[in-house]
Design an enzyme around this catalytic site. Sequence first.
Site, PDB file in Angstrom:
ATOM      1  N   GLY A  18       0.774  -1.236   0.000  1.00 27.49           N
ATOM      2  CA  GLY A  18       0.000   0.000   0.000  1.00 27.49           C
ATOM      3  C   GLY A  18       0.807   1.288   0.000  1.00 27.49           C
ATOM      4  N   ASN A  20       1.435   3.059  -2.564  1.00 34.06           N
ATOM      5  CA  ASN A  20       0.694   3.996  -3.423  1.00 34.06           C
ATOM      6  C   ASN A  20      -0.537   4.541  -2.707  1.00 34.06           C
ATOM      7  OD1 ASN A  20       1.852   4.351  -6.250  1.00 34.06           O
ATOM      8  ND2 ASN A  20       2.070   2.149  -5.914  1.00 34.06           N
ATOM      9  N   ASN A 114      -5.526   2.935 -12.827  1.00 32.53           N
ATOM     10  CA  ASN A 114      -4.517   2.014 -12.291  1.00 32.53           C
ATOM     11  C   ASN A 114      -3.138   2.621 -12.487  1.00 32.53           C
ATOM     12  OD1 ASN A 114      -3.358  -0.544 -11.409  1.00 32.53           O
ATOM     13  ND2 ASN A 114      -2.846  -0.919 -13.558  1.00 32.53           N
ATOM     14  N   HIS A 116       0.720   1.559 -13.202  1.00 36.71           N
ATOM     15  CA  HIS A 116       1.521   0.413 -13.671  1.00 36.71           C
ATOM     16  C   HIS A 116       2.997   0.830 -13.703  1.00 36.71           C
ATOM     17  CE1 HIS A 116       2.322  -3.334 -15.738  1.00 36.71           C
ATOM     18  NE2 HIS A 116       3.144  -2.645 -16.510  1.00 36.71           N
ATOM     19  N   GLU A 154     -11.601  -3.469 -19.987  1.00 37.31           N
ATOM     20  CA  GLU A 154     -11.566  -4.929 -19.875  1.00 37.31           C
ATOM     21  C   GLU A 154     -10.242  -5.527 -20.370  1.00 37.31           C
ATOM     22  OE1 GLU A 154     -13.486  -3.148 -21.773  1.00 37.31           O
ATOM     23  OE2 GLU A 154     -13.585  -3.991 -23.804  1.00 37.31           O
ATOM     24  N   ASP A 157      -4.135  -3.546 -18.694  1.00 35.93           N
ATOM     25  CA  ASP A 157      -3.204  -2.445 -19.001  1.00 35.93           C
ATOM     26  C   ASP A 157      -3.491  -1.805 -20.363  1.00 35.93           C
ATOM     27  OD1 ASP A 157      -1.893  -2.906 -16.566  1.00 35.93           O
ATOM     28  OD2 ASP A 157      -0.480  -4.303 -17.484  1.00 35.93           O
ATOM     29  N   GLU A 185      10.180   7.967  -7.785  1.00 33.79           N
ATOM     30  CA  GLU A 185      10.301   9.063  -8.759  1.00 33.79           C
ATOM     31  C   GLU A 185       9.084   9.192  -9.673  1.00 33.79           C
ATOM     32  OE1 GLU A 185      13.995   8.910 -10.901  1.00 33.79           O
ATOM     33  OE2 GLU A 185      15.177   8.815  -9.053  1.00 33.79           O
ATOM     34  N   ALA A 186       8.284   8.131  -9.743  1.00 35.34           N
ATOM     35  CA  ALA A 186       7.167   8.206 -10.696  1.00 35.34           C
ATOM     36  C   ALA A 186       5.814   7.846 -10.075  1.00 35.34           C
ATOM     37  CB  ALA A 186       7.455   7.318 -11.904  1.00 35.34           C
ATOM     38  N   GLU A 187       5.655   6.631  -9.592  1.00 37.30           N
ATOM     39  CA  GLU A 187       4.317   6.181  -9.161  1.00 37.30           C
ATOM     40  C   GLU A 187       3.693   7.070  -8.089  1.00 37.30           C
ATOM     41  OE1 GLU A 187       3.771   1.924  -8.454  1.00 37.30           O
ATOM     42  OE2 GLU A 187       5.725   1.586  -9.355  1.00 37.30           O
TER      43      GLU A 187
HETATM   44  C1  GRF Z   1       3.252  -0.921  -7.572  1.00 34.87           C
HETATM   45  O1  GRF Z   1       4.466  -1.114  -8.211  1.00 34.87           O
HETATM   46  C2  GRF Z   1       2.165  -0.665  -8.590  1.00 34.87           C
HETATM   47  O2  GRF Z   1       2.640  -0.016  -9.740  1.00 34.87           O
HETATM   48  C3  GRF Z   1       1.739  -2.031  -8.967  1.00 34.87           C
HETATM   49  O3  GRF Z   1       1.837  -2.785  -7.782  1.00 34.87           O
HETATM   50  C4  GRF Z   1       2.767  -2.185  -6.883  1.00 34.87           C
HETATM   51  C5  GRF Z   1       2.034  -1.925  -5.597  1.00 34.87           C
HETATM   52  O4  GRF Z   1       2.802  -1.405  -4.570  1.00 34.87           O
HETATM   53  N1  GRF Z   1       0.452  -1.999  -9.625  1.00 34.87           N
HETATM   54  P1  GRF Z   1       2.118  -0.823  -3.271  1.00 34.87           P
HETATM   55  O5  GRF Z   1       1.203  -1.903  -2.696  1.00 34.87           O
HETATM   56  O6  GRF Z   1       1.348   0.403  -3.639  1.00 34.87           O
HETATM   57  O7  GRF Z   1       3.253  -0.526  -2.329  1.00 34.87           O
END
Ligand code: GRF
Length: 205
Positions: A18, A20, A114, A116, A154, A157, A185-187
């Site tokens: 978690g 993110n 989502n 990715h 559906e 990605d 750096e990105a997510e």
């Molecule tokens: C992340 O790398 C996200 O891009 C992918 O799963 C991972 C989840 O990490 N979909 P977290 O649970 O948010 O730490």
Amino acid sequence: MLGDKKKVKIAVLVSGGGSNLQALIDAQKNGIITDGSIVRVISSKNGVFALERAINAGIETKVIERTAFSSSEEFNKQLLSALHECGAELVILAGFLCVLEKFVTDSFKSKIINVHPSLIPAFSGPGYYGLKVHREALERGVQVTGATVHIVNEITDGGQILLQKCVEVLQGDTAETLQKRVMEEAEWILLPQATQIMCEIILNE
Ligand code: GRF
């Protein structure tokens, strides 16, 4: 209360650590997400750290264990009713490791996003999750990778790309170090930004 601004109700779906989700919680506090509010975190697994993060932030949690259902369809039916139950208007997949059936993506059309950990379409599609994405990027020898936030439909990605950010691959990177850098750096930057953008769009509909 008079003058209270309407906020988009957000449900976040998780299956793991978690980080993110944490980025989203922090973004709510720091004023990066101003037009939405996380009303429920739903986990497909019991005991994951994401649930603790939600509880610490005072967000309602619900566990719908994938393993408790014999079919993806039954699991998705429960999920859909849990989303309706909390009044979700926007659904965010933040490390959610289960497939969403078409009847779910259809009933939240263009309202599910989502994150990715690659530059889609590279290293994406069925089976591309977790460290596998970064391992393959290293094996292929790419010099830049990154993250993508996209609309969920559906096709795994395959939905419309909303935001992408590049991350450099460094000499000596392992899948683990690369994963960490892509997150930092990105997510963790893109997902809150995309969430705020989606909330603005939904409020203006
Ligand atoms: C992340 O790398 C996200 O891009 C992918 O799963 C991972 C989840 O990490 N979909 P977290 O649970 O948010 O730490």
